[in-house]
Motif scaffolding. Structure first.
Motif, PDB file in Angstrom:
ATOM      1  N   SER A  71       0.809  -1.222   0.000  1.00  0.00           N
ATOM      2  CA  SER A  71       0.000   0.000   0.000  1.00  0.00           C
ATOM      3  C   SER A  71       0.843   1.273   0.000  1.00  0.00           C
ATOM      4  N   THR A 130       0.117  10.454   3.292  1.00  0.00           N
ATOM      5  CA  THR A 130      -0.378   9.212   3.881  1.00  0.00           C
ATOM      6  C   THR A 130       0.113   8.037   3.043  1.00  0.00           C
ATOM      7  N   TYR A 131      -0.340   6.838   3.374  1.00  0.00           N
ATOM      8  CA  TYR A 131       0.195   5.617   2.769  1.00  0.00           C
ATOM      9  C   TYR A 131       1.717   5.570   2.948  1.00  0.00           C
ATOM     10  N   SER A 143       4.876   4.194   5.476  1.00  0.00           N
ATOM     11  CA  SER A 143       5.263   3.256   6.523  1.00  0.00           C
ATOM     12  C   SER A 143       6.047   3.969   7.627  1.00  0.00           C
ATOM     13  N   ASN A 192      -8.427  13.078   5.724  1.00  0.00           N
ATOM     14  CA  ASN A 192      -7.014  13.046   5.343  1.00  0.00           C
ATOM     15  C   ASN A 192      -6.738  13.810   4.055  1.00  0.00           C
ATOM     16  N   LEU A 237      -0.685  -1.866  14.644  1.00  0.00           N
ATOM     17  CA  LEU A 237       0.162  -1.566  13.494  1.00  0.00           C
ATOM     18  C   LEU A 237       1.443  -2.398  13.481  1.00  0.00           C
ATOM     19  N   TYR A 265       3.432  -1.196   7.618  1.00  0.00           N
ATOM     20  CA  TYR A 265       2.079  -0.887   7.192  1.00  0.00           C
ATOM     21  C   TYR A 265       1.984   0.528   6.621  1.00  0.00           C
ATOM     22  N   SER A 266       1.079   0.704   5.659  1.00  0.00           N
ATOM     23  CA  SER A 266       0.774   2.015   5.090  1.00  0.00           C
ATOM     24  C   SER A 266      -0.742   2.138   5.008  1.00  0.00           C
ATOM     25  N   MET A 267      -1.284   3.254   5.479  1.00  0.00           N
ATOM     26  CA  MET A 267      -2.731   3.441   5.523  1.00  0.00           C
ATOM     27  C   MET A 267      -3.116   4.804   4.989  1.00  0.00           C
ATOM     28  N   LYS A 268      -4.349   4.909   4.488  1.00  0.00           N
ATOM     29  CA  LYS A 268      -4.796   6.155   3.862  1.00  0.00           C
ATOM     30  C   LYS A 268      -5.008   7.279   4.862  1.00  0.00           C
ATOM     31  N   ASN A 269      -5.151   6.974   6.129  1.00  0.00           N
ATOM     32  CA  ASN A 269      -5.383   8.012   7.135  1.00  0.00           C
ATOM     33  C   ASN A 269      -4.289   8.048   8.195  1.00  0.00           C
ATOM     34  N   LEU A 270      -3.093   7.615   7.834  1.00  0.00           N
ATOM     35  CA  LEU A 270      -1.970   7.590   8.770  1.00  0.00           C
ATOM     36  C   LEU A 270      -0.801   8.380   8.193  1.00  0.00           C
TER      37      LEU A 270
END
Length: 257
Positions: free
Chosen positions: A85, A107-108, A110, A164, A238, A242-247
């Motif tokens: 991601s 975002t996305y 790590s 985000n 986590l 990891y990669s996330m759209k709201n992180l």
């Protein structure tokens, strides 16, 4: 693998002063002792003086970073350091989607990538204690946790869709002069996985089963503060790749004596 990692280290040393000649605004955070709402067996923790970025790192800023450090580009990143991601909302290594707001938080990303970005500015990611210490302030009070409105505003954001994608600096700054700790994205911390999974004491046997259960809140100092509990719960779930759209993330800097 070792060659790539060593090359990354050398690149950071070579471009540290060049790439970020115009440093992002930072504010001084005066440290103190405080009782976290959750974690560390509810013991008082001490935070020393440090500086914090006023805003989270933006997409535009991260684009400059990957241009200077190709090893962190979408197709070049070492798989050990980022999952599939990573930058999945970009067209390619150096091109964003047409609808991307470059003033929104990156975002996305790590933990490894966020850590590398900060270190290449002679900064670092904030610890959980540092982040929570600054984030417990509202616009007028440095410890606003006793205010009902403080938690209500945070919980309202958790229910807001696609926050985000908003630009940084649109929410009021807190009493420290820091923007967007609440209201845009979750943020990486240096020791993100050390609280729910009690990494310091190594007491947990079943590490993951209680992360999102009521029993995981047994050490909370204020069981009504669901906003704080949610932050610790997401951190405990986590992994560094990891990669996330709201992180997203922001950086801090130690006070140099």
């Amino acid at each position: 693998m070792k060659t790539k990692i060593f090359s990354l280290f050398l690149l950071c040393l070579m471009f540290q002063s060049y790439l970020f000649a115009q440093a992002k605004d930072m504010v001084l955070i005066e440290g103190s002792r405080y009782l976290p709402l959750y974690g560390r067996d509810s013991t008082v923790v001490e935070v020393k003086d440090f500086k914090m970025d006023v805003y989270p790192v933006t997409t535009k800023e991260y684009l400059k970073f990957v241009k200077a450090f190709p090893i962190w580009q979408k197709s070049n990143v070492i798989k050990l350091f980022a999952d599939k991601s990573y930058l999945s909302n970009w067209k390619n290594n150096l091109e964003l989607k047409d609808s991307t707001n470059t003033e929104s938080p990156i975002t996305y990303i790590s933990w490894f990538a966020a850590k590398a970005y900060c270190e290449c500015q002679d900064k670092r990611l904030p610890t959980i204690d540092e982040w929570e210490y600054v984030a417990m302030a509202d616009e007028t009070t440095k410890d606003a946790r006793v205010k009902k409105s403080y938690n209500q505003q945070i919980l309202a954001w958790y229910e807001a869709p696609r926050s985000n994608e908003n630009s940084i600096g649109q929410t009021p700054k807190n009493a420290w002069g820091v923007f967007d700790l609440h209201g845009l994205v979750w943020e990486w911390t240096l020791d993100f996985n050390s609280v729910l999974i009690t990494g310091e004491s190594r007491k947990d046997v079943d590490k993951d089963s209680n992360l999102f259960c009521g029993s995981a809140a047994i050490n909370a100092t204020d069981l009504m503060n669901y906003a704080a509990f949610m932050r610790y719960a997401i951190r405990g779930s986590l992994k560094a790749k990891y990669s996330m759209k709201n992180l997203g993330f922001r950086c801090v800097q130690d006070i140099k004596k």
